[in-house]
Every structure is written in C-alpha cells, then in structure tokens.
Design a protein around this motif. Structure first.
Motif, mmCIF file in Angstrom:
data_model
loop_
_atom_site.group_PDB
_atom_site.id
_atom_site.type_symbol
_atom_site.label_atom_id
_atom_site.label_comp_id
_atom_site.label_asym_id
_atom_site.label_seq_id
_atom_site.Cartn_x
_atom_site.Cartn_y
_atom_site.Cartn_z
ATOM 1 N N ARG A 244 9.653 -2.382 105.046
ATOM 2 C CA ARG A 244 10.709 -2.271 104.032
ATOM 3 C C ARG A 244 10.121 -2.467 102.641
ATOM 4 N NH1 ARG A 244 14.286 -6.068 105.684
ATOM 5 N NH2 ARG A 244 15.864 -4.657 106.557
ATOM 6 N N LEU A 245 10.438 -1.550 101.745
ATOM 7 C CA LEU A 245 10.011 -1.682 100.357
ATOM 8 C C LEU A 245 10.799 -2.801 99.676
ATOM 9 C CD1 LEU A 245 9.910 2.094 99.344
ATOM 10 C CD2 LEU A 245 7.968 0.628 99.934
ATOM 11 N N THR B 184 20.348 4.593 93.783
ATOM 12 C CA THR B 184 18.999 4.087 94.021
ATOM 13 C C THR B 184 18.963 3.175 95.245
ATOM 14 O OG1 THR B 184 18.516 4.205 91.651
ATOM 15 C CG2 THR B 184 17.095 2.797 92.986
ATOM 16 N N LEU B 185 19.978 2.333 95.386
ATOM 17 C CA LEU B 185 20.043 1.464 96.561
ATOM 18 C C LEU B 185 20.188 2.278 97.839
ATOM 19 C CD1 LEU B 185 22.356 -1.406 95.241
ATOM 20 C CD2 LEU B 185 19.894 -1.510 95.700
ATOM 21 N N ARG C 129 13.388 -4.651 97.514
ATOM 22 C CA ARG C 129 14.705 -4.203 97.073
ATOM 23 C C ARG C 129 14.741 -4.080 95.551
ATOM 24 N NH1 ARG C 129 20.097 -4.645 99.122
ATOM 25 N NH2 ARG C 129 21.640 -4.752 97.454
ATOM 26 N N PRO C 130 15.131 -2.931 95.021
ATOM 27 C CA PRO C 130 15.168 -2.782 93.559
ATOM 28 C C PRO C 130 16.251 -3.665 92.943
ATOM 29 C CG PRO C 130 16.145 -0.871 94.629
ATOM 30 C CD PRO C 130 15.559 -1.709 95.720
ATOM 31 N N TRP D 225 16.831 3.600 98.703
ATOM 32 C CA TRP D 225 15.994 2.517 99.218
ATOM 33 C C TRP D 225 16.328 2.233 100.689
ATOM 34 C CZ3 TRP D 225 18.042 -2.364 100.672
ATOM 35 C CH2 TRP D 225 17.085 -3.317 101.023
ATOM 36 N N ARG D 226 17.612 2.184 101.019
ATOM 37 C CA ARG D 226 17.993 1.905 102.413
ATOM 38 C C ARG D 226 17.591 3.052 103.329
ATOM 39 N NH1 ARG D 226 23.586 -1.006 103.812
ATOM 40 N NH2 ARG D 226 22.179 -2.802 103.558
ATOM 41 N N THR E 297 15.097 5.082 102.888
ATOM 42 C CA THR E 297 13.639 5.033 103.021
ATOM 43 C C THR E 297 13.224 3.983 104.038
ATOM 44 O OG1 THR E 297 13.378 5.742 100.716
ATOM 45 C CG2 THR E 297 11.492 4.688 101.762
ATOM 46 N N SER E 298 13.853 2.819 104.003
ATOM 47 C CA SER E 298 13.533 1.779 104.972
ATOM 48 C C SER E 298 13.824 2.249 106.399
ATOM 49 C CB SER E 298 14.344 0.510 104.664
ATOM 50 O OG SER E 298 14.029 0.002 103.384
#
Length: 394
Positions: free
Chosen positions: A270-271, A281-282, A273-274, A285-286, A288-289
């Motif tokens: 997991r990257l 963007t969130l 969290r921004p 991110w989710r 991508t994880s």
C-alpha cells in the motif's frame, strides 16, 4: 456600515473574478469569459469606489470636490455595458458581435455624458454618502445623477429578465446560477430604483435621503453576493458532482480493501495515504492499493475455482457481471488463504500457468466489493475444492 458593505461586496466579486481568471488566461479570446470577468471586475470596482473612505481619498488626492462621483458613475456605467454584453452572448444568435458593439457604444456615450454634465455643473460641497439627493436639484449635476441611474436600472432590468427567462430552459447548476444572477440583478435594479425614488422625493421637496444611504447600499451588497455566487455555481457544480461520485466509489471499495488489508500491510503493497487529497485522488489511491494486492495474489489464484464459481452463479442468476464478481470474490478469498499459509515459500508454479481473465476494471472492482460486503444477494454455490492440498503445492 456602508463602507463595510461596500468592501465586503467588492471582496466577494473579486473573489469570483480570481476563480474565473485562470479560465480567461487559458481562453483569452472567448468573448463570454471576457464579459463575465469584466462584469465581476467592474462591479467590484464600483463598490470599492463608492465606499466613503475611498470617496474621500479620491477627492483629497485630486483636489476636486466630489470628483469621486463621476468616476464611480463611469465605473457603474462600464459595469452596465459589460452586463449587457454578457446578456447578448448568453442569448447568442447571428448578430452577437454587432449587438454587443451597439451596447458598448451606447454606454460609452453615457460615460461621456456623465463627464460633460459634471464639468458643466457645480458641486463645491463634498458629499461622501448622499451626493445623489444633496445635488438632486443642481443644474447638470442632477442630469448626471439621473443619467447613470437610468442606465444602471436599464441594464439591471434587462439582465434580470434575460437570466430568469433562460433559467427556465436549462437544468442543473446552470439553472441555479442563472436564477441567482437574475435575483442579484433584481437587487441591483432595486439599488437604482430606490436612488431614483429618493431623487424624485427631493424634487418634490421631501427628504428621503435615507433610501439612498441605507436601503440602496444594502440592496447593492445583496445583489453583488447573489451575482458572484450565481457566476460560480455553474463552475463549481460539475466539480462537486465529480467529488460526490468519487466519494461514493471510494466508500464502495472499502470492503474489498479491508479484505486485502493484511496482505497490503505484510507485503508493504500500500502506498502512503495522501494528505489533504480530493476524493478523486483518494479513490485512485485505494484502487492502486487493490490492484497491487491483486497483482501479488495472481500466482495464488485458482482458475478452476473461478470458472466453476462463475458458471454456477451464472446458471442461478443469468447475470454475467454478478457471476464474474462472485467468482472473483471466491478466488480472492481462496488466494488470500493460500498466500498467508505459504509464508515465505515461493508461489505455486501452477498458479501462473492458467491466468485469470484481465484484471477487474473499476466497475468490476466495485461489484466484487459489494459481494464481499454482502450488499448483493448471490446464490450459494457448492463448495469447490481448489485442488491444492497444501499452500504452495499444485
């Protein structure tokens, strides 16, 4: 209090201008954007120039009593011209440019009339708040006052009618914005109308100057607020709608990410969290994880289990999308179990031999998450052993 209303109104209008300025820089030849920015900029300038402290500063620096009045009236007239040009572009049609030039020329003549009547008149006593009524009976100065008020009332009335008429033909954020602009223009018409009433009362020997010093500024301030919000609403509404969609999609993927959480933590997939990120963007991110986790699990996925589960669900429901989501959910749960049991052992070689269908797209990920959350009813399928007796063996 008048000064506070003026400066707050100016700030609101110039805030709207600041929001619109980037669009104007990118599309500087767009006449519609130029008209909107001119309306916001000139309206803010009118409020700034009309504030008593600004009036006093202009008169003091120029050395001419009441010079601030024709300057302010010229700014108001420029705002009227910009409003009419904006209305012309709203309406569209084959003669937009010609009509816009005519309105601009007409209000340029009004500006010249204001300058000429002020030069011919005599206004030696400085009046910062009630010049309209104080000089309502003074030759030439009275004509200057009536000229700018009639020009403003005409522009505000036309803008009100045009905005509200167009609002009935559209929907969504544009309709809300036009309705607000129409209401704000109506308040602007109230400003000039009350001023004209006060001037007319002065002609008949009555003193209704309070209309010009209290009611008119309040109407103008409310009108400015409504206009700037109306200009911003069509710009902001699509963005807000996009954020709402992204927020709902982000929340919908929560069950799937929680199912993968142990793997994401153990394997550092997991990257970070921004922080202070937008919903879009969130959501990225989710996703991508989740894709990182599914990529790691690919070697542990059982294609036979996927095929059997999908076939059973498709037979029971006749819904290919639901069948695929149910099959993916079953495979993910099975792969997580085998991956956790394998420890540090390498993944089974058989896992890579029969890869699954392409990685799920965003819509498929959302359906898989719904299955894992129990948000959709799926028929119970008979247990289908994966054929792997121990983790890491075929």
């Amino acid at each position: 209090m008048n000064s506070l209303i003026n400066y707050l109104s100016c700030a609101a209008l110039w805030l709207g201008l600041a929001v619109r300025a980037p669009d104007l820089l990118r599309h500087r030849h767009d006449p519609y954007l130029r008209a909107i920015c001119a309306v916001l900029g000139l309206a803010g300038l009118c409020f700034a120039l009309g504030a008593p402290p600004t009036v006093g500063a202009v008169n003091r620096l120029s050395g001419v009593p009441n010079l601030a009045a024709p300057i302010t009236y010229a700014a108001i007239t420029g705002y009227c011209a910009a409003s009419q040009v904006l209305v012309v572009h709203w309406r569209g049609g084959p003669r937009v440019r010609r009509t816009a030039r005519r309105w601009t020329l007409a209000y340029a003549v009004v500006v010249l009339g204001i300058a000429l009547t002020f030069a011919l008149g005599d206004a030696p006593v400085e009046r910062r708040t009630d010049l309209d009524t104080y000089y309502a009976t003074t030759p030439f100065i009275a004509q200057m006052i009536v000229l700018y008020l009639v020009a403003h009332l005409t522009a505000a009335t036309v803008t009100t009618v045009s905005a509200l008429r167009w609002a009935r033909q559209v929907r969504g954020g544009l309709r809300a914005g036009l309705t607000l602009i129409g209401a704000g223009s109506l308040c602007g018409a109230g400003y000039s109308a009350t001023k004209l009433v006060a001037v007319g009362a002065r002609w008949s020997g009555r003193d209704w100057s309070a209309l010009g010093t209290t009611v008119s500024p309040a109407a103008a301030g409310l009108g400015a607020l409504l206009v700037v919000v109306g200009v911003l609403v069509p710009l902001v509404t699509p963005r807000v709608a996009e954020w709402r969609r992204a927020g709902r999609a982000y929340a919908r993927l929560g069950p799937l990410e929680r199912a993968l959480d142990d793997l994401l933590v153990r394997r550092a997939l997991r990257l970070p969290r921004p922080r202070f990120a937008s919903p879009a963007t969130l959501l990225m991110w989710r996703r991508t994880s989740i894709h990182n986790a599914l990529g790691h699990l690919d070697a542990y996925c059982d294609r036979d289990l996927y095929d059997r589960t999908r076939a059973d669900t498709l037979t029971a429901t006749g819904d290919p999308a639901l069948a695929g989501a149910h099959a993916w959910a079953a495979v993910i749960v099975d792969a997580l179990r085998h991956e956790a049991g394998a420890g540090e052992a390498p993944p089974p070689a058989a896992g890579a031999g029969r890869p699954l269908a392409p990685s799920p797209d965003p819509a498929a990920l959302a359906r898989i998450s719904d299955v894992l959350a129990g948000a959709v009813r799926v028929p119970a399928t008979s247990p289908a052993p994966s054929g792997r007796t121990t983790a890491g063996t075929a």
